[in-house]
Design an enzyme around this catalytic site. Structure first.
Site, PDB file in Angstrom:
ATOM      1  N   ASP A  41      60.628  -2.925  31.033  1.00 43.29           N
ATOM      2  CA  ASP A  41      59.339  -2.833  31.731  1.00 43.29           C
ATOM      3  C   ASP A  41      59.502  -1.995  33.017  1.00 43.29           C
ATOM      4  O   ASP A  41      58.739  -1.039  33.272  1.00 43.29           O
ATOM      5  CB  ASP A  41      58.865  -4.254  32.071  1.00 43.29           C
ATOM      6  CG  ASP A  41      57.388  -4.365  32.369  1.00 43.29           C
ATOM      7  OD1 ASP A  41      56.696  -3.340  32.300  1.00 43.29           O
ATOM      8  OD2 ASP A  41      56.925  -5.482  32.673  1.00 43.29           O
ATOM      9  N   SER A 128      61.762  -9.339  23.838  1.00 45.43           N
ATOM     10  CA  SER A 128      62.124 -10.746  24.138  1.00 45.43           C
ATOM     11  C   SER A 128      63.622 -11.034  24.216  1.00 45.43           C
ATOM     12  O   SER A 128      64.006 -12.167  24.520  1.00 45.43           O
ATOM     13  CB  SER A 128      61.493 -11.743  23.138  1.00 45.43           C
ATOM     14  OG  SER A 128      60.153 -11.992  23.457  1.00 45.43           O
TER      15      SER A 128
HETATM   16  N1  APR Z   1      65.336   1.245  26.880  1.00 42.55           N
HETATM   17  C1  APR Z   1      65.466   0.426  25.823  1.00 42.55           C
HETATM   18  N2  APR Z   1      65.774  -0.885  25.930  1.00 42.55           N
HETATM   19  C2  APR Z   1      65.974  -1.369  27.193  1.00 42.55           C
HETATM   20  C3  APR Z   1      65.857  -0.581  28.351  1.00 42.55           C
HETATM   21  C4  APR Z   1      65.521   0.792  28.167  1.00 42.55           C
HETATM   22  N3  APR Z   1      65.373   1.637  29.194  1.00 42.55           N
HETATM   23  N4  APR Z   1      66.111  -1.364  29.434  1.00 42.55           N
HETATM   24  C5  APR Z   1      66.399  -2.596  28.961  1.00 42.55           C
HETATM   25  N5  APR Z   1      66.319  -2.598  27.601  1.00 42.55           N
HETATM   26  C6  APR Z   1      66.564  -3.699  26.647  1.00 42.55           C
HETATM   27  C7  APR Z   1      67.337  -4.893  27.130  1.00 42.55           C
HETATM   28  O1  APR Z   1      68.723  -4.627  27.104  1.00 42.55           O
HETATM   29  C8  APR Z   1      66.960  -5.928  26.072  1.00 42.55           C
HETATM   30  O2  APR Z   1      67.761  -5.789  24.914  1.00 42.55           O
HETATM   31  O3  APR Z   1      65.315  -4.233  26.256  1.00 42.55           O
HETATM   32  C9  APR Z   1      65.525  -5.540  25.700  1.00 42.55           C
HETATM   33  C10 APR Z   1      64.461  -6.459  26.219  1.00 42.55           C
HETATM   34  O4  APR Z   1      64.824  -6.956  27.499  1.00 42.55           O
HETATM   35  P1  APR Z   1      63.789  -7.127  28.700  1.00 42.55           P
HETATM   36  O5  APR Z   1      63.401  -5.801  29.224  1.00 42.55           O
HETATM   37  O6  APR Z   1      64.388  -8.108  29.635  1.00 42.55           O
HETATM   38  O7  APR Z   1      62.466  -7.744  27.985  1.00 42.55           O
HETATM   39  P2  APR Z   1      62.130  -9.242  27.520  1.00 42.55           P
HETATM   40  O8  APR Z   1      63.318 -10.040  27.150  1.00 42.55           O
HETATM   41  O9  APR Z   1      61.005  -9.116  26.530  1.00 42.55           O
HETATM   42  O10 APR Z   1      61.576  -9.921  28.848  1.00 42.55           O
HETATM   43  C11 APR Z   1      60.330  -9.517  29.344  1.00 42.55           C
HETATM   44  O11 APR Z   1      61.175  -9.088  31.523  1.00 42.55           O
HETATM   45  O12 APR Z   1      61.111  -7.431  33.088  1.00 42.55           O
HETATM   46  C12 APR Z   1      60.462  -8.448  32.565  1.00 42.55           C
HETATM   47  O13 APR Z   1      58.182  -7.778  32.921  1.00 42.55           O
HETATM   48  C13 APR Z   1      59.116  -8.145  31.943  1.00 42.55           C
HETATM   49  O14 APR Z   1      58.621 -10.392  32.479  1.00 42.55           O
HETATM   50  C14 APR Z   1      58.899  -9.509  31.412  1.00 42.55           C
HETATM   51  C15 APR Z   1      60.234  -9.864  30.803  1.00 42.55           C
END
Ligand code: APR
Length: 180
Positions: A41, A128
């Site tokens: 995000d 997630s």
């Molecule tokens: N590109 C692809 N994947 C990524 C990137 C990127 N630039 N950055 C992180 N990831 C991966 C992480 O390593 C993980 O495997 O995306 C996956 C999802 O992780 P999160 O971003 O933490 O998402 P999620 O688990 O769905 O949690 C959502 O996190 O930042 C907050 O606003 C968001 O509150 C929400 C929560």
């Protein structure tokens, strides 16, 4: 690595940063408040620029929040995409709270949004499995199954779905679930 449906549609896995992947739509792993955050995000907001925040503020003013298992759409600012689908995955609480169905619903909603817009290429992160704690081995199976099932349908617009996995462990988990 990739899998091809009989109709020629492709499901592709790659390691990398989703903000650099060209696609018609890029999916964000957002939160229900559409408030921005860390992880993918944060990366998407930084790379896209302030237009995303402005559009999400407007959406929030209209609908309040986005329910878990659903998604909202913005433009993509400076990203190499036309749209960002901000999908809200479930927070993992042990697995007995409907998490699997909510995660599947997230992917289905994004596929539906892509079809409504007649898009050809969509890129997903592993929704997630970061801050929300969903075990990646389980989440991968759900994600791949929903997308595979969609790509096999006749008469759809999507030609390719790409899972962009940030680390090797996530890539390996998705690879283990890719149909042979
Ligand atoms: N590109 C692809 N994947 C990524 C990137 C990127 N630039 N950055 C992180 N990831 C991966 C992480 O390593 C993980 O495997 O995306 C996956 C999802 O992780 P999160 O971003 O933490 O998402 P999620 O688990 O769905 O949690 C959502 O996190 O930042 C907050 O606003 C968001 O509150 C929400 C929560």
């Amino acid at each position: 690595m990739e899998w091809r449906a009989e109709n020629g549609n492709r499901l592709r896995l790659m390691r990398g940063d989703i903000t650099r992947v060209p696609a018609d739509a890029i999916v964000n792993a957002a939160n229900s408040a559409l408030a921005g955050g860390g992880g993918v995000d944060g990366a998407i907001h930084r790379a896209a620029g302030p237009v995303l925040r402005r559009e999400l503020d407007q959406i929030r003013a209209g609908i309040g929040h986005c329910p878990t298992g659903s998604a909202v759409v913005t433009t993509a600012g400076a990203l190499p995409a036309r749209f960002v689908f901000h999908a809200v995955g479930p927070i993992y609480c042990g697995g007995a709270h409907g998490e699997a169905e909510l995660l599947a619903a997230c992917y289905r909603k994004c596929l539906e949004l892509a079809e409504e817009r007649e898009l050809a290429v969509i890129a997903f992160p592993s929704i997630s499995t970061g801050a929300y704690g969903y075990p990646v081995e389980e989440a991968a199976g759900i994600a791949i199954e929903e997308v595979r099932r969609h790509l096999e349908r006749p008469g759809i617009h999507l030609r390719e779905a790409v899972f962009v996995l940030f680390d090797q462990a996530a890539y390996d988990a998705y690879l283990a679930c890719l149909p042979r």
